[in-house]
Design a protein around this motif. Structure first.
Motif, PDB file in Angstrom:
ATOM      1  N   TRP A 190      97.422 -71.537 101.821  1.00 34.74           N
ATOM      2  CA  TRP A 190      98.506 -71.079 100.937  1.00 34.74           C
ATOM      3  C   TRP A 190      98.206 -71.286  99.452  1.00 34.74           C
ATOM      4  CZ3 TRP A 190     100.500 -75.088 104.525  1.00 34.74           C
ATOM      5  CH2 TRP A 190     100.691 -74.567 105.802  1.00 34.74           C
ATOM      6  N   TYR A 191      96.934 -71.399  99.100  1.00 30.32           N
ATOM      7  CA  TYR A 191      96.479 -71.633  97.726  1.00 30.32           C
ATOM      8  C   TYR A 191      97.024 -72.941  97.155  1.00 30.32           C
ATOM      9  CZ  TYR A 191      94.062 -69.960  93.540  1.00 30.32           C
ATOM     10  OH  TYR A 191      93.178 -69.802  92.495  1.00 30.32           O
ATOM     11  N   LEU A 192      97.301 -73.901  98.040  1.00 23.88           N
ATOM     12  CA  LEU A 192      97.697 -75.232  97.579  1.00 23.88           C
ATOM     13  C   LEU A 192      96.601 -75.871  96.727  1.00 23.88           C
ATOM     14  CD1 LEU A 192      99.356 -76.751 100.786  1.00 23.88           C
ATOM     15  CD2 LEU A 192     100.463 -75.567  98.874  1.00 23.88           C
ATOM     16  N   SER A 193      95.344 -75.450  96.940  1.00 27.39           N
ATOM     17  CA  SER A 193      94.244 -75.991  96.135  1.00 27.39           C
ATOM     18  C   SER A 193      94.506 -75.814  94.652  1.00 27.39           C
ATOM     19  CB  SER A 193      92.930 -75.312  96.518  1.00 27.39           C
ATOM     20  OG  SER A 193      93.035 -73.900  96.370  1.00 27.39           O
ATOM     21  N   ASN A 194      95.236 -74.765  94.304  1.00 27.42           N
ATOM     22  CA  ASN A 194      95.572 -74.526  92.898  1.00 27.42           C
ATOM     23  C   ASN A 194      97.001 -74.951  92.590  1.00 27.42           C
ATOM     24  OD1 ASN A 194      96.560 -72.970  90.494  1.00 27.42           O
ATOM     25  ND2 ASN A 194      94.440 -72.261  90.478  1.00 27.42           N
ATOM     26  N   THR A 195      97.968 -74.498  93.401  1.00 27.09           N
ATOM     27  CA  THR A 195      99.369 -74.731  93.045  1.00 27.09           C
ATOM     28  C   THR A 195      99.731 -76.210  93.046  1.00 27.09           C
ATOM     29  OG1 THR A 195     100.120 -74.412  95.334  1.00 27.09           O
ATOM     30  CG2 THR A 195     100.069 -72.476  93.914  1.00 27.09           C
ATOM     31  N   VAL A 196      99.165 -76.975  93.966  1.00 27.89           N
ATOM     32  CA  VAL A 196      99.372 -78.426  94.004  1.00 27.89           C
ATOM     33  C   VAL A 196      98.188 -79.161  93.377  1.00 27.89           C
ATOM     34  CG1 VAL A 196      99.624 -80.431  95.523  1.00 27.89           C
ATOM     35  CG2 VAL A 196     100.891 -78.334  96.011  1.00 27.89           C
ATOM     36  N   GLY A 197      96.973 -78.647  93.628  1.00 31.71           N
ATOM     37  CA  GLY A 197      95.776 -79.348  93.190  1.00 31.71           C
ATOM     38  C   GLY A 197      95.636 -79.468  91.695  1.00 31.71           C
ATOM     39  N   GLN A 198      95.859 -78.367  90.959  1.00 32.98           N
ATOM     40  CA  GLN A 198      95.677 -78.426  89.511  1.00 32.98           C
ATOM     41  C   GLN A 198      96.650 -79.399  88.830  1.00 32.98           C
ATOM     42  OE1 GLN A 198      92.798 -77.378  88.778  1.00 32.98           O
ATOM     43  NE2 GLN A 198      92.889 -75.336  87.885  1.00 32.98           N
ATOM     44  N   PRO A 199      97.961 -79.306  89.086  1.00 37.68           N
ATOM     45  CA  PRO A 199      98.855 -80.269  88.434  1.00 37.68           C
ATOM     46  C   PRO A 199      98.628 -81.710  88.877  1.00 37.68           C
ATOM     47  CG  PRO A 199     100.091 -78.814  89.908  1.00 37.68           C
ATOM     48  CD  PRO A 199      98.716 -78.251  89.798  1.00 37.68           C
ATOM     49  N   THR A 200      98.143 -81.905  90.109  1.00 33.00           N
ATOM     50  CA  THR A 200      97.806 -83.264  90.552  1.00 33.00           C
ATOM     51  C   THR A 200      96.638 -83.807  89.752  1.00 33.00           C
ATOM     52  OG1 THR A 200      98.604 -82.847  92.795  1.00 33.00           O
ATOM     53  CG2 THR A 200      97.032 -84.644  92.515  1.00 33.00           C
ATOM     54  N   GLU A 201      95.585 -83.002  89.630  1.00 32.17           N
ATOM     55  CA  GLU A 201      94.407 -83.450  88.882  1.00 32.17           C
ATOM     56  C   GLU A 201      94.749 -83.721  87.413  1.00 32.17           C
ATOM     57  OE1 GLU A 201      91.277 -84.224  89.615  1.00 32.17           O
ATOM     58  OE2 GLU A 201      91.576 -83.962  91.767  1.00 32.17           O
ATOM     59  N   ASN A 202      95.578 -82.870  86.816  1.00 28.80           N
ATOM     60  CA  ASN A 202      96.017 -83.137  85.445  1.00 28.80           C
ATOM     61  C   ASN A 202      96.698 -84.488  85.342  1.00 28.80           C
ATOM     62  OD1 ASN A 202      95.670 -80.957  83.327  1.00 28.80           O
ATOM     63  ND2 ASN A 202      96.433 -79.701  84.996  1.00 28.80           N
ATOM     64  N   ALA A 203      97.611 -84.767  86.275  1.00 29.23           N
ATOM     65  CA  ALA A 203      98.367 -86.018  86.229  1.00 29.23           C
ATOM     66  C   ALA A 203      97.465 -87.231  86.408  1.00 29.23           C
ATOM     67  CB  ALA A 203      99.467 -86.002  87.295  1.00 29.23           C
ATOM     68  N   VAL A 204      96.498 -87.130  87.322  1.00 33.73           N
ATOM     69  CA  VAL A 204      95.580 -88.250  87.557  1.00 33.73           C
ATOM     70  C   VAL A 204      94.712 -88.492  86.325  1.00 33.73           C
ATOM     71  CG1 VAL A 204      93.644 -89.075  88.948  1.00 33.73           C
ATOM     72  CG2 VAL A 204      95.581 -87.953  90.061  1.00 33.73           C
ATOM     73  N   ALA A 205      94.150 -87.418  85.779  1.00 32.69           N
ATOM     74  CA  ALA A 205      93.258 -87.570  84.630  1.00 32.69           C
ATOM     75  C   ALA A 205      93.983 -88.150  83.420  1.00 32.69           C
ATOM     76  CB  ALA A 205      92.642 -86.219  84.271  1.00 32.69           C
ATOM     77  N   LEU A 206      95.179 -87.633  83.129  1.00 29.95           N
ATOM     78  CA  LEU A 206      95.935 -88.156  81.997  1.00 29.95           C
ATOM     79  C   LEU A 206      96.336 -89.609  82.225  1.00 29.95           C
ATOM     80  CD1 LEU A 206      98.211 -85.089  81.174  1.00 29.95           C
ATOM     81  CD2 LEU A 206      96.211 -85.884  79.885  1.00 29.95           C
ATOM     82  N   SER A 207      96.650 -89.966  83.461  1.00 32.67           N
ATOM     83  CA  SER A 207      97.007 -91.354  83.767  1.00 32.67           C
ATOM     84  C   SER A 207      95.821 -92.276  83.522  1.00 32.67           C
ATOM     85  CB  SER A 207      97.487 -91.472  85.216  1.00 32.67           C
ATOM     86  OG  SER A 207      98.696 -90.768  85.397  1.00 32.67           O
ATOM     87  N   HIS A 208      94.622 -91.819  83.865  1.00 35.30           N
ATOM     88  CA  HIS A 208      93.428 -92.625  83.579  1.00 35.30           C
ATOM     89  C   HIS A 208      93.264 -92.833  82.075  1.00 35.30           C
ATOM     90  CE1 HIS A 208      91.012 -93.601  87.185  1.00 35.30           C
ATOM     91  NE2 HIS A 208      91.741 -92.653  87.754  1.00 35.30           N
ATOM     92  N   LEU A 209      93.482 -91.797  81.288  1.00 41.21           N
ATOM     93  CA  LEU A 209      93.330 -91.923  79.840  1.00 41.21           C
ATOM     94  C   LEU A 209      94.380 -92.855  79.244  1.00 41.21           C
ATOM     95  CD1 LEU A 209      92.572 -88.206  78.895  1.00 41.21           C
ATOM     96  CD2 LEU A 209      90.959 -90.116  78.943  1.00 41.21           C
ATOM     97  N   ILE A 210      95.590 -92.801  79.789  1.00 47.07           N
ATOM     98  CA  ILE A 210      96.680 -93.630  79.274  1.00 47.07           C
ATOM     99  C   ILE A 210      96.524 -95.082  79.711  1.00 47.07           C
ATOM    100  CG2 ILE A 210      99.167 -94.086  79.482  1.00 47.07           C
ATOM    101  CD1 ILE A 210      99.544 -91.001  79.593  1.00 47.07           C
ATOM    102  N   PHE A 211      96.461 -95.317  81.014  1.00 46.78           N
ATOM    103  CA  PHE A 211      96.508 -96.684  81.538  1.00 46.78           C
ATOM    104  C   PHE A 211      95.247 -97.489  81.216  1.00 46.78           C
ATOM    105  CE2 PHE A 211      99.985 -95.006  84.141  1.00 46.78           C
ATOM    106  CZ  PHE A 211     100.877 -96.072  84.119  1.00 46.78           C
ATOM    107  N   SER A 212      94.118 -96.816  80.996  1.00 48.22           N
ATOM    108  CA  SER A 212      92.872 -97.531  80.685  1.00 48.22           C
ATOM    109  C   SER A 212      92.772 -97.930  79.223  1.00 48.22           C
ATOM    110  CB  SER A 212      91.671 -96.651  81.028  1.00 48.22           C
ATOM    111  OG  SER A 212      91.605 -95.531  80.151  1.00 48.22           O
TER     112      SER A 212
END
Length: 332
Positions: A190-212
């Motif tokens: 169902w193209y979850l790789s993009n619809t869920v995957g992209q916003p998840t990856e954004n959230a993880v990456a930004l969290s790494h930049l913030i919390f570190s």
């Protein structure tokens, strides 16, 4: 003078980069992983979708006509994330970023008042990151595009400290645009790789930049997060609670996580006027920039109309439409 309408999320396809890596065994392995992550149904749609958009992705005349139809005056053009090739060895990676930088710069040079470009950085080789950034700037590009992670390494990795430092010192733009989600086959329908995957990856990456503490150590970074920063800006309250309630969550950054949203920039590509208003409430109207994901099907063909649907106050509308980006890109 009217502020130009500026789209900061627009892509270019670079056939010369793909020709460069075509016979490398690492490419086949990377494509196999991509196929597993997306699933056969998504791949069956992706191929024709990209092929019919090749003129917009490669031909400046076609691009400008499409921009005119959208009411977009200026695009910040970044390579398709499919060109990251973070699997590449050091020698190949250097060839990739140099070729991508030069081809993107040449494309933009055909309409220098309307097109500005970003280059690439081989994040899999942190020791090359500063050189790659410098090369992009030498080509007249405004900065570089990066993904949310590279295999075995997060953006919080200390190996990237020289890169963040140099980016801050030069004022280079960094466009954070994920490619591929490590949830892998869980998202292969169902193209979850993009619809869920992209916003998840954004959230993880930004969290790494913030919390570190990366944003504490490099407050001058000019980082634009694609897809409205994913899930993080509208769910930042959970991060704030963890920072206050748990010693492990609060150990790496000096301030409440939500406060760092006002140090970042976000594109407007969230596909929902309610979410766009929530993003602006969280980050500030001065931190959101028009983005379309031109010309892919997960973008919007009417970015100004999508922005208008949020019914923002006039000052905020025009700031997001182009005022913020015009200042950030130094167009005025």
């Amino acid at each position: 003078m009217t502020t130009p309408t500026v789209d900061v999320h627009a892509h270019i396809l670079l056939p010369e980069v793909e020709a460069l890596v075509a016979d490398h065994p690492g490419l086949a392995e990377a494509r196999a992983l991509d196929a597993r992550r997306n699933g056969p149904a998504a791949l069956a749609v992706n191929g024709p979708m990209v092929r019919e958009r090749i003129p917009k992705l490669t031909d400046v005349t076609v691009r400008l006509a499409a921009m005119d139809a959208q009411g977009v005056d200026v695009q910040l053009v970044s390579p398709s994330p499919s060109h990251y090739h973070y699997w590449a060895d050091e020698e190949t990676a250097e060839k990739v970023y140099r070729l991508a930088d030069e081809a993107t710069a040449a494309h933009c040079a055909q309409a220098p008042q309307r097109l500005h470009g970003l280059g690439l950085v081989p994040l899999q080789h942190p020791e090359l990151a500063v050189h790659a950034l410098e090369h992009a700037l030498e080509q007249g590009l405004l900065g570089v595009e990066i993904s949310s992670h590279t295999p075995g390494r997060e953006l919080s990795d200390p190996a990237y400290e020289p890169f963040w430092s140099r980016a801050a010192a030069t004022g280079a733009l960094l466009f954070l645009h994920p490619f591929g989600c490590t949830l892998d086959e869980r998202l292969d329908r169902w193209y979850l790789s993009n619809t869920v995957g992209q916003p998840t990856e954004n959230a993880v990456a930004l969290s790494h930049l913030i919390f570190s503490g990366v944003l504490d150590r490099h407050p001058g970074l000019k980082l634009i997060a694609a897809h409205g920063g994913g899930y993080l800006p509208t769910h930042i309250g959970r991060s704030d609670h963890a920072w206050q309630a748990r010693s492990d969550a609060g150990a790496g950054c000096a301030h409440l996580p939500s406060s760092y949203l006002k140090r970042l920039y976000f594109d407007s590509l969230v596909h929902d006027p309610h979410v766009l208003r929530a993003l602006i409430a969280a980050a500030g109207a001065d931190r959101v920039l028009l983005g379309s994901d031109f010309p892919f099907d997960m973008g919007t063909e009417d970015p100004v109309g999508a922005l208008r649907a949020a019914r923002l106050p006039d000052a905020d509308f025009h700031a997001v439409r182009g005022g913020n980006a015009a200042a950030l890109l130094r167009l005025t």
